[in-house]
Design a protein around this motif. Structure first.
Motif, short mmCIF file in Angstrom:
data_model
loop_
_atom_site.label_atom_id
_atom_site.label_comp_id
_atom_site.label_asym_id
_atom_site.label_seq_id
_atom_site.Cartn_x
_atom_site.Cartn_y
_atom_site.Cartn_z
N GLU A 125 70.09 24.38 92.37
CA GLU A 125 71.23 24.94 91.64
C GLU A 125 71.54 24.15 90.38
O GLU A 125 71.81 24.73 89.33
CB GLU A 125 72.46 25.01 92.56
N LEU A 126 71.49 22.83 90.46
CA LEU A 126 71.76 22.03 89.28
C LEU A 126 70.68 22.24 88.23
O LEU A 126 70.99 22.43 87.04
CB LEU A 126 71.89 20.54 89.62
N MET A 127 69.41 22.23 88.65
CA MET A 127 68.33 22.44 87.68
C MET A 127 68.45 23.81 87.01
O MET A 127 68.24 23.93 85.81
CB MET A 127 66.97 22.28 88.34
N GLU A 128 68.83 24.82 87.77
CA GLU A 128 69.01 26.15 87.18
C GLU A 128 70.13 26.13 86.14
O GLU A 128 70.03 26.76 85.09
CB GLU A 128 69.32 27.18 88.27
N SER A 129 71.19 25.36 86.40
CA SER A 129 72.33 25.33 85.49
C SER A 129 72.04 24.59 84.18
O SER A 129 72.73 24.82 83.18
CB SER A 129 73.55 24.71 86.18
N VAL A 130 71.04 23.72 84.16
CA VAL A 130 70.76 22.94 82.95
C VAL A 130 69.50 23.39 82.21
O VAL A 130 69.24 22.94 81.10
CB VAL A 130 70.65 21.42 83.26
N THR A 131 68.73 24.29 82.79
CA THR A 131 67.47 24.74 82.20
C THR A 131 67.70 25.95 81.29
O THR A 131 68.36 26.91 81.70
CB THR A 131 66.45 25.11 83.29
N VAL A 132 67.15 25.90 80.08
CA VAL A 132 67.26 27.06 79.20
C VAL A 132 66.43 28.21 79.79
O VAL A 132 65.46 27.96 80.52
CB VAL A 132 66.81 26.76 77.75
N PRO A 133 66.78 29.46 79.51
CA PRO A 133 65.97 30.58 80.00
C PRO A 133 64.51 30.42 79.56
O PRO A 133 64.22 30.07 78.42
CB PRO A 133 66.62 31.80 79.34
N ASN A 134 63.61 30.65 80.49
CA ASN A 134 62.17 30.50 80.25
C ASN A 134 61.83 29.10 79.75
O ASN A 134 60.89 28.93 78.97
CB ASN A 134 61.66 31.56 79.26
N GLY A 135 62.56 28.10 80.23
CA GLY A 135 62.41 26.75 79.74
C GLY A 135 61.51 25.84 80.56
O GLY A 135 61.53 24.63 80.38
N VAL A 136 60.73 26.41 81.46
CA VAL A 136 59.84 25.59 82.28
C VAL A 136 58.40 25.81 81.80
O VAL A 136 57.92 26.93 81.73
CB VAL A 136 59.95 25.94 83.77
N THR A 137 57.74 24.69 81.47
CA THR A 137 56.35 24.73 81.05
C THR A 137 55.55 23.87 82.01
O THR A 137 55.83 22.68 82.18
CB THR A 137 56.19 24.16 79.62
N LEU A 138 54.57 24.47 82.68
CA LEU A 138 53.72 23.72 83.59
C LEU A 138 52.60 23.04 82.82
O LEU A 138 52.11 23.57 81.83
CB LEU A 138 53.14 24.64 84.67
N ALA A 139 52.23 21.88 83.28
CA ALA A 139 51.14 21.12 82.65
C ALA A 139 49.84 21.38 83.41
O ALA A 139 49.85 21.64 84.61
CB ALA A 139 51.47 19.63 82.67
N LYS A 140 48.73 21.29 82.71
CA LYS A 140 47.42 21.45 83.32
C LYS A 140 46.98 20.08 83.86
O LYS A 140 46.85 19.13 83.09
CB LYS A 140 46.41 21.94 82.29
N PRO A 141 46.75 19.98 85.17
CA PRO A 141 46.28 18.70 85.72
C PRO A 141 44.89 18.35 85.19
O PRO A 141 44.00 19.19 85.17
CB PRO A 141 46.22 18.95 87.23
N LEU A 142 44.73 17.10 84.75
CA LEU A 142 43.43 16.65 84.23
C LEU A 142 42.85 15.51 85.04
O LEU A 142 41.65 15.49 85.30
CB LEU A 142 43.56 16.21 82.77
N PHE A 143 43.68 14.53 85.43
CA PHE A 143 43.13 13.36 86.10
C PHE A 143 44.20 12.67 86.93
O PHE A 143 45.32 12.47 86.48
CB PHE A 143 42.59 12.37 85.06
#
Length: 110
Positions: A86-104
């Protein structure tokens, strides 16, 4: 073992909520650790980052199955999970999550 990481773009003025979250997670560390065990997560780390004047949270996880971890967390067996989402939802901009590509990760083969 799997790993995942990403950036969460924060809404302006989220500093006090992020500090509240950090303090709550620290104060309820036993519950947070029990959640990680239940989710099969070995490592979960969070960082605050500022890029070109924009605030972000950077997270990293390592565990048995990242999909399982998110699935288990969403059952809210542990009240701290509900608080966290709930807290993360309240502070995150809409469409504000970007996943990273695991490399190592030296602990696992990708």
């Amino acid at each position: 073992m799997e790993i995942a990481s990403g950036l969460i773009k924060l809404k302006a003025g989220s500093d006090s909520k992020i500090e509240e979250w950090r303090k709550t997670m620290t104060d309820r560390i036993d519950e947070a650790l029990a959640t990680l065990t239940h989710e099969g997560i070995e490592v979960e780390s969070w960082f605050q980052v500022k890029l070109e004047g924009q605030d972000y949270l950077l997270w990293y996880m390592r565990g048995e199955s990242i999909a399982k971890a998110f699935e288990v967390a969403q059952t809210f067996k542990h009240p701290i999970d509900k608080y966290h989402f709930e807290l993360m939802e309240s502070v995150t901009v809409p469409n504000g999550v970007t996943l990273a590509k695991p490399l190592f990760d030296p602990k696992i083969a990708l």
